[in-house]
Design an enzyme around this catalytic site. Structure first.
Site, PDB file in Angstrom:
ATOM      1  N   LYS A 105       2.564  -6.874  12.950  1.00  0.00           N
ATOM      2  CA  LYS A 105       1.856  -7.804  12.057  1.00  0.00           C
ATOM      3  C   LYS A 105       2.408  -7.709  10.628  1.00  0.00           C
ATOM      4  CE  LYS A 105      -2.794  -7.346  11.457  1.00  0.00           C
ATOM      5  NZ  LYS A 105      -3.209  -7.304  10.037  1.00  0.00           N
ATOM      6  N   SER A 106       2.573  -6.500  10.126  1.00  0.00           N
ATOM      7  CA  SER A 106       3.047  -6.348   8.734  1.00  0.00           C
ATOM      8  C   SER A 106       4.439  -6.952   8.579  1.00  0.00           C
ATOM      9  CB  SER A 106       3.109  -4.861   8.372  1.00  0.00           C
ATOM     10  OG  SER A 106       1.817  -4.322   8.344  1.00  0.00           O
TER      11      SER A 106
ATOM     12  N   ARG B 289       5.768 -10.420   6.351  1.00  0.00           N
ATOM     13  CA  ARG B 289       6.849 -10.310   5.367  1.00  0.00           C
ATOM     14  C   ARG B 289       8.029 -11.198   5.734  1.00  0.00           C
ATOM     15  NH1 ARG B 289       3.538  -6.054   5.267  1.00  0.00           N
ATOM     16  NH2 ARG B 289       3.494  -4.603   3.511  1.00  0.00           N
TER      17      ARG B 289
ATOM     18  N   GLY C 182      -6.164  -9.665   4.809  1.00  0.00           N
ATOM     19  CA  GLY C 182      -5.948  -9.016   3.513  1.00  0.00           C
ATOM     20  C   GLY C 182      -4.481  -9.020   3.121  1.00  0.00           C
TER      21      GLY C 182
ATOM     22  N   ARG D 152     -13.682  -8.019   0.204  1.00  0.00           N
ATOM     23  CA  ARG D 152     -12.712  -6.914   0.064  1.00  0.00           C
ATOM     24  C   ARG D 152     -12.175  -6.823  -1.368  1.00  0.00           C
ATOM     25  NH1 ARG D 152      -8.783  -6.724   5.098  1.00  0.00           N
ATOM     26  NH2 ARG D 152      -8.274  -4.740   4.114  1.00  0.00           N
TER      27      ARG D 152
ATOM     28  N   SER E 152      -1.423   2.203  -1.126  1.00  0.00           N
ATOM     29  CA  SER E 152      -1.607   0.918  -0.459  1.00  0.00           C
ATOM     30  C   SER E 152      -0.299   0.138  -0.424  1.00  0.00           C
ATOM     31  CB  SER E 152      -2.669   0.082  -1.188  1.00  0.00           C
ATOM     32  OG  SER E 152      -2.551  -1.276  -0.804  1.00  0.00           O
TER      33      SER E 152
ATOM     34  N   GLN F 185      -0.054  -2.853   0.604  1.00  0.00           N
ATOM     35  CA  GLN F 185      -0.306  -4.237   0.180  1.00  0.00           C
ATOM     36  C   GLN F 185      -0.182  -4.363  -1.333  1.00  0.00           C
ATOM     37  OE1 GLN F 185      -4.075  -5.334   1.899  1.00  0.00           O
ATOM     38  NE2 GLN F 185      -3.212  -5.509   3.952  1.00  0.00           N
TER      39      GLN F 185
ATOM     40  N   ASP G  79      -4.392   2.246   9.968  1.00  0.00           N
ATOM     41  CA  ASP G  79      -5.031   1.233  10.822  1.00  0.00           C
ATOM     42  C   ASP G  79      -5.423   1.780  12.197  1.00  0.00           C
ATOM     43  OD1 ASP G  79      -4.810  -0.654   8.863  1.00  0.00           O
ATOM     44  OD2 ASP G  79      -2.935  -1.500   9.617  1.00  0.00           O
TER      45      ASP G  79
ATOM     46  N   ARG H  79     -14.880   0.886   8.333  1.00  0.00           N
ATOM     47  CA  ARG H  79     -14.530   1.449   9.652  1.00  0.00           C
ATOM     48  C   ARG H  79     -15.120   2.831   9.881  1.00  0.00           C
ATOM     49  NH1 ARG H  79      -8.424  -1.032  10.218  1.00  0.00           N
ATOM     50  NH2 ARG H  79      -9.162  -3.058  10.987  1.00  0.00           N
TER      51      ARG H  79
HETATM   52  C1  S3P Z   1      -0.759  -3.445   5.433  1.00  0.00           C
HETATM   53  C2  S3P Z   1      -1.126  -2.355   4.693  1.00  0.00           C
HETATM   54  C3  S3P Z   1      -2.349  -1.579   4.951  1.00  0.00           C
HETATM   55  C4  S3P Z   1      -2.898  -1.862   6.345  1.00  0.00           C
HETATM   56  C5  S3P Z   1      -2.927  -3.324   6.647  1.00  0.00           C
HETATM   57  C6  S3P Z   1      -1.527  -3.909   6.595  1.00  0.00           C
HETATM   58  C7  S3P Z   1       0.476  -4.173   5.062  1.00  0.00           C
HETATM   59  O1  S3P Z   1      -3.336  -1.955   4.008  1.00  0.00           O
HETATM   60  O2  S3P Z   1      -4.189  -1.326   6.459  1.00  0.00           O
HETATM   61  O3  S3P Z   1      -3.478  -3.564   7.933  1.00  0.00           O
HETATM   62  O4  S3P Z   1       0.961  -4.997   5.860  1.00  0.00           O
HETATM   63  O5  S3P Z   1       0.984  -3.931   3.961  1.00  0.00           O
HETATM   64  P1  S3P Z   1      -3.480  -1.219   2.577  1.00  0.00           P
HETATM   65  O6  S3P Z   1      -2.327  -1.604   1.750  1.00  0.00           O
HETATM   66  O7  S3P Z   1      -4.784  -1.730   2.028  1.00  0.00           O
HETATM   67  O8  S3P Z   1      -3.525   0.249   2.886  1.00  0.00           O
END
Ligand code: S3P
Length: 435
Positions: free
Chosen positions: A23-24, A28, A96, A124, A169, A171, A317, A348
């Site tokens: 997914k990440s 991107r 998110g 969030r 983080s 993100q 996660d 969670r």
């Molecule tokens: C992610 C970073 C993580 C993860 C999320 C995906 C990403 O979040 O929990 O499911 O793709 O960069 P955080 O940056 O809030 O830790």
């Protein structure tokens, strides 16, 4: 309409599976592909609700994206300055990653944007990106300072900053690096501990020069991304449910094919190894700048452990699945330093604790973690609270419960793993769906 899963115990997991794309990395690949010059092809893109939220948003911003033709997505990137204003709010759904990463991109545009999401996303915290982006000269505002909707005013001159992130983080790091593409000068982001580095790896794959030191990443704005072909590995976060499922269920023996094993993601493997799990990583290789392998997993007796805090960001996660492993282990498993779990798609810690309580798994909730007593799982009705990973974790728990487990509110499984039901049933999970 609410979707429930019912899982009957008494079966083991056997066979070979491919979990869907990461997914990440999928998010991107879409974002950078849109900002690149020339065509980007993406193979094995995860077509889940979250990633589709990113695709929809980038289309609203004027970029042509063709969904898979013979398995290949085509993105016709228009360069850093090729985005156009959307005439409606950009809806990020439950995602998110979409909201935070796209905020970084949109902070650098010459038009205004408005970002919204579903009820979970609207609750969030966004202050973690709003404040550092504003210190770069961007103009973002949220509800009560910290929450979506996010309004982004365009036409701002962004300047390079050196930012020490207060929370680990990926993100936040990625939002700042993406905004950094638009700065006059250099941006440096310093991490308190390593987080997933897919943005850094992919920027390099698009030919962008970045500087990585021990805990910092720097780049200069104003460069150029060159469209190319990306193959997305399988998502270790989706594989996690089967890693745990096979580990806790006698008679299980599965092969998870083509899974990403980036060192910034493998906290789950290290934690399961400490618990005594039986798995082997075979056929290691590299694909589009990411390490990939097959993982063979067999049943083993697990022991409770104290989870090293350094592994928390590397398994962030996977804790819903890890709590199920802990419930089946001998002795308690203790988690601390994981307050971030409270601001995921759900809280969670408390949502998992509620389900564990229902299933007779003793646990003690702490502000930044939980202690899960091992010893087995009863049957019962639990709520996923609309959190995809909680839904899948309790489905796996059904393998070894004393009676069936029914999990309600499972529709959001489609945000990360649309085929979970079919894939899980294909290797032996006795699962039915109820609408
Ligand atoms: C992610 C970073 C993580 C993860 C999320 C995906 C990403 O979040 O929990 O499911 O793709 O960069 P955080 O940056 O809030 O830790």
């Amino acid at each position: 309409m609410s979707l429930s899963y019912v899982v009957n115990p008494g079966f083991s997991l056997t066979g070979e599976i491919r979990v869907p794309g990461d997914k990440s990395i999928s998010h991107r690949s879409i974002i950078l592909g849109c900002l690149a010059s020339g065509t980007t092809e993406v193979v094995n893109l995860l077509e889940s609700e979250d990633v589709l939220a990113t695709v929809r948003s980038m289309r609203e911003l004027g970029i042509r994206i063709e969904m898979p033709i013979e398995g290949v997505v085509h993105i016709y990137g228009e360069g850093f300055k090729g985005l156009k204003p959307s005439n409606k709010p950009l809806d990020m759904g439950n995602s998110g990653t979409s909201m935070r990463l796209l905020s970084g991109v949109l902070a650098g545009q010459n038009f205004d944007s408005h970002l919204i999401g579903d009820n979970s996303l609207m609750a969030r915290p966004m202050g973690r990106i709003i404040h550092p982006l504003n210190s770069m000269g961007a103009a973002l505002s949220g509800k009560q300072g910290d929450y979506p909707p996010i309004c982004i005013k365009g036409n701002r001159e962004l300047i390079g900053i050196r930012y020490e992130m207060p929370v680990a983080s990926a993100q936040v790091k990625s939002a700042l690096l993406l905004a950094g593409l638009y700065v006059d000068g250099e941006i440096t982001v310093i991490e308190p501990s390593p987080t997933r580095d897919h943005t850094e790896r992919m920027l390099e794959g698009f030919g962008y020069s970045i500087r990585r030191k021990k805990n910092s990443i720097s780049l200069r704005g104003g460069g150029y991304l060159k469209g190319h072909r990306i193959e997305v590995p399988g998502d270790l976060s989706s594989a996690a449910f089967f890693l745990v499922g096979a580990s806790i269920t006698p008679g299980s023996d599965i092969l998870l094919q083509h899974v990403g094993i980036n060192p910034t993601r493998i906290g789950i493997l290290k934690i399961l190894e400490l618990m005594g799990a039986d798995f082997q990583i075979v056929n290691s290789r590299e694909m589009s700048g990411e390490p990939v392998a097959d993982i063979r997993v067999r049943y083993a007796k697990l022991s409770g452990i104290e989870i090293p805090e350094s592994l928390v960001p590397l398994a962030i996660d996977e804790f819903p699945a890890i709590f199920i492993a802990a419930a089946c282990a001998e002795g308690p498993t203790k988690l601390s330093g994981a307050a971030e779990l409270r601001v995921k798609e759900s809280d969670r810690i408390s949502c998992m604790a509620a389900g564990l309580d229902t299933l007779g798994v003793k646990n003690k909730v702490k502000d930044d973690g939980i202690i899960v007593s091992g010893g087995g799982i009863k049957g019962g009705n639990v709520n996923s609270f609309g959190d995809h990973r909680i839904a899948m974790a309790f489905a796996i728990a059904g393998l070894v419960a004393t009676d069936p487990i029914e999990i309600s509110n499972c529709e959001n499984v489609a945000t990360s793993f649309p085929d979970f039901f079919e894939v899980a049933a294909g290797i032996g999970l006795d699962i039915t769906q109820r609408l």
